[in-house]
Scaffold this motif. Structure first.
Motif, PDB file in Angstrom:
ATOM      1  N   PRO A 346       0.813  -1.222   0.000  1.00  0.00           N
ATOM      2  CA  PRO A 346       0.000   0.000   0.000  1.00  0.00           C
ATOM      3  C   PRO A 346       0.845   1.270   0.000  1.00  0.00           C
ATOM      4  CG  PRO A 346      -0.145  -1.131   2.125  1.00  0.00           C
ATOM      5  CD  PRO A 346       0.519  -2.073   1.179  1.00  0.00           C
ATOM      6  N   THR A 347       2.044   1.234   0.588  1.00  0.00           N
ATOM      7  CA  THR A 347       2.903   2.420   0.562  1.00  0.00           C
ATOM      8  C   THR A 347       3.299   2.751  -0.868  1.00  0.00           C
ATOM      9  OG1 THR A 347       3.755   1.916   2.767  1.00  0.00           O
ATOM     10  CG2 THR A 347       5.047   3.434   1.423  1.00  0.00           C
ATOM     11  N   TYR A 348       3.642   1.729  -1.635  1.00  0.00           N
ATOM     12  CA  TYR A 348       3.957   1.927  -3.055  1.00  0.00           C
ATOM     13  C   TYR A 348       2.761   2.551  -3.776  1.00  0.00           C
ATOM     14  CZ  TYR A 348       5.433   0.687  -7.827  1.00  0.00           C
ATOM     15  OH  TYR A 348       5.786   0.722  -9.161  1.00  0.00           O
ATOM     16  N   ARG A 349       1.570   2.043  -3.495  1.00  0.00           N
ATOM     17  CA  ARG A 349       0.369   2.543  -4.169  1.00  0.00           C
ATOM     18  C   ARG A 349       0.030   3.979  -3.769  1.00  0.00           C
ATOM     19  NH1 ARG A 349       0.398  -0.491  -8.476  1.00  0.00           N
ATOM     20  NH2 ARG A 349      -0.242  -2.662  -8.153  1.00  0.00           N
ATOM     21  N   VAL A 350       0.190   4.324  -2.494  1.00  0.00           N
ATOM     22  CA  VAL A 350      -0.149   5.690  -2.084  1.00  0.00           C
ATOM     23  C   VAL A 350       0.857   6.687  -2.653  1.00  0.00           C
ATOM     24  CG1 VAL A 350       1.085   5.854   0.140  1.00  0.00           C
ATOM     25  CG2 VAL A 350      -1.098   7.026  -0.144  1.00  0.00           C
ATOM     26  N   CYS A 351       2.112   6.278  -2.798  1.00  0.00           N
ATOM     27  CA  CYS A 351       3.100   7.155  -3.451  1.00  0.00           C
ATOM     28  C   CYS A 351       2.782   7.315  -4.927  1.00  0.00           C
ATOM     29  CB  CYS A 351       4.503   6.584  -3.266  1.00  0.00           C
ATOM     30  SG  CYS A 351       5.127   6.675  -1.572  1.00  0.00           S
ATOM     31  N   GLN A 352       2.343   6.242  -5.551  1.00  0.00           N
ATOM     32  CA  GLN A 352       1.944   6.288  -6.957  1.00  0.00           C
ATOM     33  C   GLN A 352       0.772   7.252  -7.137  1.00  0.00           C
ATOM     34  OE1 GLN A 352       0.148   2.590  -8.530  1.00  0.00           O
ATOM     35  NE2 GLN A 352       1.680   2.680 -10.170  1.00  0.00           N
ATOM     36  N   LEU A 353      -0.194   7.184  -6.230  1.00  0.00           N
ATOM     37  CA  LEU A 353      -1.352   8.075  -6.278  1.00  0.00           C
ATOM     38  C   LEU A 353      -0.945   9.519  -6.042  1.00  0.00           C
ATOM     39  CD1 LEU A 353      -4.453   8.543  -6.337  1.00  0.00           C
ATOM     40  CD2 LEU A 353      -4.459   8.061  -3.875  1.00  0.00           C
ATOM     41  N   ALA A 354      -0.122   9.747  -5.037  1.00  0.00           N
ATOM     42  CA  ALA A 354       0.285  11.119  -4.701  1.00  0.00           C
ATOM     43  C   ALA A 354       1.027  11.777  -5.856  1.00  0.00           C
ATOM     44  CB  ALA A 354       1.160  11.100  -3.450  1.00  0.00           C
ATOM     45  N   ARG A 355       1.875  11.006  -6.536  1.00  0.00           N
ATOM     46  CA  ARG A 355       2.695  11.599  -7.603  1.00  0.00           C
ATOM     47  C   ARG A 355       1.854  12.078  -8.779  1.00  0.00           C
ATOM     48  NH1 ARG A 355       5.264  14.514 -10.006  1.00  0.00           N
ATOM     49  NH2 ARG A 355       7.469  14.410 -10.609  1.00  0.00           N
ATOM     50  N   GLN A 356       0.633  11.608  -8.894  1.00  0.00           N
ATOM     51  CA  GLN A 356      -0.255  12.096  -9.949  1.00  0.00           C
ATOM     52  C   GLN A 356      -0.681  13.535  -9.703  1.00  0.00           C
ATOM     53  OE1 GLN A 356      -3.569   9.377 -10.273  1.00  0.00           O
ATOM     54  NE2 GLN A 356      -2.234   7.571 -10.270  1.00  0.00           N
ATOM     55  N   ARG A 357      -0.565  13.991  -8.434  1.00  0.00           N
ATOM     56  CA  ARG A 357      -1.042  15.329  -8.075  1.00  0.00           C
ATOM     57  C   ARG A 357       0.071  16.256  -7.580  1.00  0.00           C
ATOM     58  NH1 ARG A 357      -4.846  12.223  -9.153  1.00  0.00           N
ATOM     59  NH2 ARG A 357      -7.062  12.764  -9.035  1.00  0.00           N
ATOM     60  N   VAL A 358       1.091  15.700  -6.922  1.00  0.00           N
ATOM     61  CA  VAL A 358       2.113  16.540  -6.276  1.00  0.00           C
ATOM     62  C   VAL A 358       3.502  15.967  -6.534  1.00  0.00           C
ATOM     63  CG1 VAL A 358       0.497  17.259  -4.468  1.00  0.00           C
ATOM     64  CG2 VAL A 358       2.001  15.301  -4.063  1.00  0.00           C
ATOM     65  N   THR A 359       4.513  16.788  -6.248  1.00  0.00           N
ATOM     66  CA  THR A 359       5.904  16.341  -6.330  1.00  0.00           C
ATOM     67  C   THR A 359       6.505  16.163  -4.937  1.00  0.00           C
ATOM     68  OG1 THR A 359       6.098  17.608  -8.378  1.00  0.00           O
ATOM     69  CG2 THR A 359       8.149  16.847  -7.393  1.00  0.00           C
ATOM     70  N   VAL A 360       5.914  16.846  -3.946  1.00  0.00           N
ATOM     71  CA  VAL A 360       6.358  16.763  -2.550  1.00  0.00           C
ATOM     72  C   VAL A 360       5.163  16.412  -1.674  1.00  0.00           C
ATOM     73  CG1 VAL A 360       7.352  18.011  -0.593  1.00  0.00           C
ATOM     74  CG2 VAL A 360       8.174  18.478  -2.912  1.00  0.00           C
ATOM     75  N   ALA A 361       5.336  15.447  -0.763  1.00  0.00           N
ATOM     76  CA  ALA A 361       4.264  15.070   0.161  1.00  0.00           C
ATOM     77  C   ALA A 361       4.817  14.999   1.573  1.00  0.00           C
ATOM     78  CB  ALA A 361       3.663  13.721  -0.229  1.00  0.00           C
ATOM     79  N   LEU A 362       4.055  15.518   2.536  1.00  0.00           N
ATOM     80  CA  LEU A 362       4.410  15.392   3.944  1.00  0.00           C
ATOM     81  C   LEU A 362       3.740  14.146   4.512  1.00  0.00           C
ATOM     82  CD1 LEU A 362       5.226  18.358   3.395  1.00  0.00           C
ATOM     83  CD2 LEU A 362       4.451  18.909   5.705  1.00  0.00           C
ATOM     84  N   SER A 363       4.446  13.456   5.404  1.00  0.00           N
ATOM     85  CA  SER A 363       3.899  12.238   6.012  1.00  0.00           C
ATOM     86  C   SER A 363       3.928  12.355   7.526  1.00  0.00           C
ATOM     87  CB  SER A 363       4.703  11.015   5.568  1.00  0.00           C
ATOM     88  OG  SER A 363       5.852  10.840   6.374  1.00  0.00           O
ATOM     89  N   GLY A 364       3.265  11.415   8.188  1.00  0.00           N
ATOM     90  CA  GLY A 364       3.238  11.396   9.654  1.00  0.00           C
ATOM     91  C   GLY A 364       4.184  10.386  10.257  1.00  0.00           C
ATOM     92  N   ASP A 365       5.138   9.885   9.472  1.00  0.00           N
ATOM     93  CA  ASP A 365       6.064   8.871   9.992  1.00  0.00           C
ATOM     94  C   ASP A 365       6.857   9.413  11.186  1.00  0.00           C
ATOM     95  OD1 ASP A 365       5.524   6.775   8.163  1.00  0.00           O
ATOM     96  OD2 ASP A 365       6.617   7.867   6.620  1.00  0.00           O
TER      97      ASP A 365
END
Length: 632
Positions: A346-365
């Motif tokens: 799922p981490t791979y998939r959420v990064c794939q999804l995010a990259r369709q909209r943004v180049t930088v994403a903040l996470s809660g890790d």
């Protein structure tokens, strides 16, 4: 975000092949598809792939100083680079760009190896100093950004952002490291500084390595550690206000970008807190993305929507099928060495999804480690109370015997799994914690491995990794100690590795405000009852966020980011399980006891036992070895 690579001649000034350097760099094209560059001179070769985030028109790498003495390749973000630039300008330095790369160059020129102490961010970089004939390698405090290196038999040192960079060099030895195999089946990943290859290393987080031509490779030097030193506090209300201010500042400095920016939103406390902070710091709606599952017990999207609706974010969701296991072979090539955290899917998939909209994403890790959010912390502390109330001379024989004879009940809720509890109570605190987090327990690993592998281990066991860090821990508090162990092993070896490889596979930069070192230094010093109060983890974080987040988000049971492995192996992955584990593949390595492998598969498929975690680790090991030569 970027990728770096290089070769340094430790003995002389041999000429390096530009085509070989280019081939090494090309293996990490995904880390920086915008630009690539090289620097070569006798004795050194540096390469870089760039994902442009700040100062898009300049900032190309490798970057040299004005006088040509220094050259740097760098992966990461220095969030306080503007303040440092002003300080350096006051000392007479002239800047040609608006990027943080040039700040690193002149910070090295001014402060030398101690420059890293001034950097606030995530980074891995290499600086070549022609005058001093040195190469300086550095990695950020938590290991958010990776850095691999190896010394070849002929005296070349090679390095890169991913293991595949080093594997592109034809002289890299491919000899398997047996201790890494033991660690992997205990933990599900290979902890720093080991890799699957003997003689290939990960630079420790918070460490630097200064190499000088003509001098043997020294040990790396630590420049920072998590202090766990008590901080001055007022009332609980004052502490909440201070935590809010510190978190806002950590988020704010990570929102600087000249490209589209957003956030992961899982619906958990940590990612929701980051989104709430972002919403209060910008006028435009926050871009958020979430992955859901078509299996209810793994699906958190309704909680993500609560936060998205509250802050009117631009929210994007994607549902992952419960049989989304086609990524097995992709993940094997992505991680370069065995890696068994199934949430990589799922981490791979959420990064794939995010990259369709943004180049930088903040996470809660990082929130679970710093604020004591894992359920295993509660279980450990409950056991610790009982462990400390009984003398070792009584506890070990009594609970050890009970642990041996009590039947194993994988199907039962943990409160009824007495066998595991008895086994933990018979151990000391550090051994018990390793036992609780291990995929394959000590006795399982001994049966799992072949006589040859057990012999090659020469008595080594994964507990030595935990003991190493426990011996160096700045705290003896039981809760703080296991948090420290997680920060040194699980956080960097599993969580940050997972996010780095998954995000970089899609050329996405992920920033982690909850791992801001200034914030973490302060949080580590909070009293433990502000982290774990009774059975409530993240107590002070949840109380701080009550005005900003729904109670249904803050106080629901933690779900995690998992996949239905047990069902996969009894269903769609059944044939893959047989072909990979019992019909070849692993047997050909000579590392495993084939009879025990067949026993594990049989027990799981019959439903008598749940061996899904161990079977997944075996499957990923087989998938990785299938794509590489590990010198069996």
């Amino acid at each position: 975000m970027c990728g770096i690579a290089g070769i340094f001649d430790l003995a002389g000034h041999r000429e390096f092949n530009a085509e070989l350097l280019a081939a090494m760099n090309q293996t990490q094209f995904h880390r920086g598809p915008d630009e690539g560059g090289q620097f070569l001179e006798p004795g050194v070769a540096l390469a870089h792939r760039r994902l442009s985030i700040i100062d898009l028109s300049s900032g190309q790498q490798p970057m040299s100083s004005d006088d040509g003495n220094l050259c740097v390749v760098y992966n990461g973000e220095i969030y306080n680079f503007r303040a440092l630039a002003e300080e350096l300008k006051a000392k007479g330095y002239q800047f040609r760009t608006r990027c943080d790369t040039e700040v690193i160059l002149y910070a090295w020129q001014e402060w030398g190896p101690r420059c890293v102490e001034r950097f606030r961010g995530m980074f891995a970089f290499a600086i070549y100093d022609r005058r001093e004939q040195t190469l300086f390698l550095a990695r950020d405090r938590f290991g958010i950004k990776p850095l691999f290196y190896a010394v070849l038999p002929d005296g070349q040192l090679i390095f890169g952002s991913e293991l595949k960079v080093l594997k592109a060099h034809p002289q890299l030895p491919r000899e398997l490291e047996p201790r890494a195999v033991e660690d992997y089946f205990a933990l599900g990943y290979i902890p720093e500084p080991k890799t699957i290859y003997r003689g290939v290393h990960k630079l420790h987080p918070g460490h630097t390595l200064l190499l000088k031509r003509g001098i043997p490779v020294p040990s790396s030097q630590q420049y920072w550690d998590i202090p766990f030193a008590s901080v001055q506090l007022g009332s609980e209300e004052d502490t909440r206000r201070e935590l809010m201010d510190r978190m806002k500042e950590a988020v704010d400095i990570r929102m600087v970008a000249e490209v589209p920016l957003g956030a992961f939103l899982s619906g958990g406390v940590d990612s929701s807190a980051v989104v709430a902070m972002m919403a209060g710091l910008q006028s435009d709606p926050v871009n958020t993305c979430a992955i859901g599952f078509d299996v209810k017990q793994f699906n958190e999207t309704e909680f993500a929507r609560m936060v998205a609706d509250r802050y009117k974010t631009n929210h994007f969701e994607q549902t992952v099928s419960s049989d989304d296991f086609d990524l097995v072979d992709i993940l094997a090539t992505l991680y370069d060495e065995p890696y068994a955290d199934s949430s990589a899917i799922p981490t791979y998939r959420v990064c794939q999804l995010a990259r369709q909209r943004v180049t930088v994403a903040l996470s809660g890790d990082g929130g679970d480690e710093s604020f004591a959010g894992y359920r295993r912390y509660r279980w450990h502390m409950n056991e610790e109370k009982l462990r400390s109330s009984l003398p070792l001379g009584l506890r070990k024989p009594v609970f050890g015997a009970l642990g041996r004879i009590y039947p194993k009940a994988d199907w039962a809720p943990r409160v009824f799994r007495a066998k595991s509890t008895f086994q933990s109570l018979a151990r000391n605190s550090v051994e018990a914690y390793l036992h609780s987090v291990s995929l394959a327990k000590d006795d399982q690993r001994e049966q799992l491995f072949s006589e040859r592998l057990n012999r090659e281990l020469q008595g080594y066991r994964a507990i030595e990794t935990f003991n190493h860090y426990a011996d160096r821990s700045p705290t003896e508090d039981p809760l703080s100690l296991i948090q420290y162990l997680d920060m040194k092993t699980y956080l960097v070896g599993d969580i940050l590795t997972k996010v780095d490889r998954a995000s970089m596979a899609h050329s996405l930069e992920v920033r982690v405000p909850l791992l801001d070192h200034s914030l973490m230094e302060w949080v580590s010093g909070l009293p433990t009852d502000l982290k774990l109060r009774g059975q409530e983890g993240k107590y002070i974080l949840k109380k701080t966020m009550e005005p900003l987040l729904p109670n249904d988000v803050l106080y629901r049971s933690k779900m995690g980011f998992g996949v239905p492995l047990a069902n996969w192996f009894r269903g769609p992955l059944r044939q893959r399980l047989h072909s990979s584990i019992t019909e070849g593949g692993l047997a050909e390595t000579g590392l495993f006891n084939q009879e025990y492998l067949e026993k594990l598969v049989g027990q799981h498929l019959s439903g008598r036992r749940d061996h899904s975690a161990v079977l997944w680790s075996l499957l990923m090991f087989e998938a990785t070895t299938k794509h590489d030569d590990f010198g069996f």
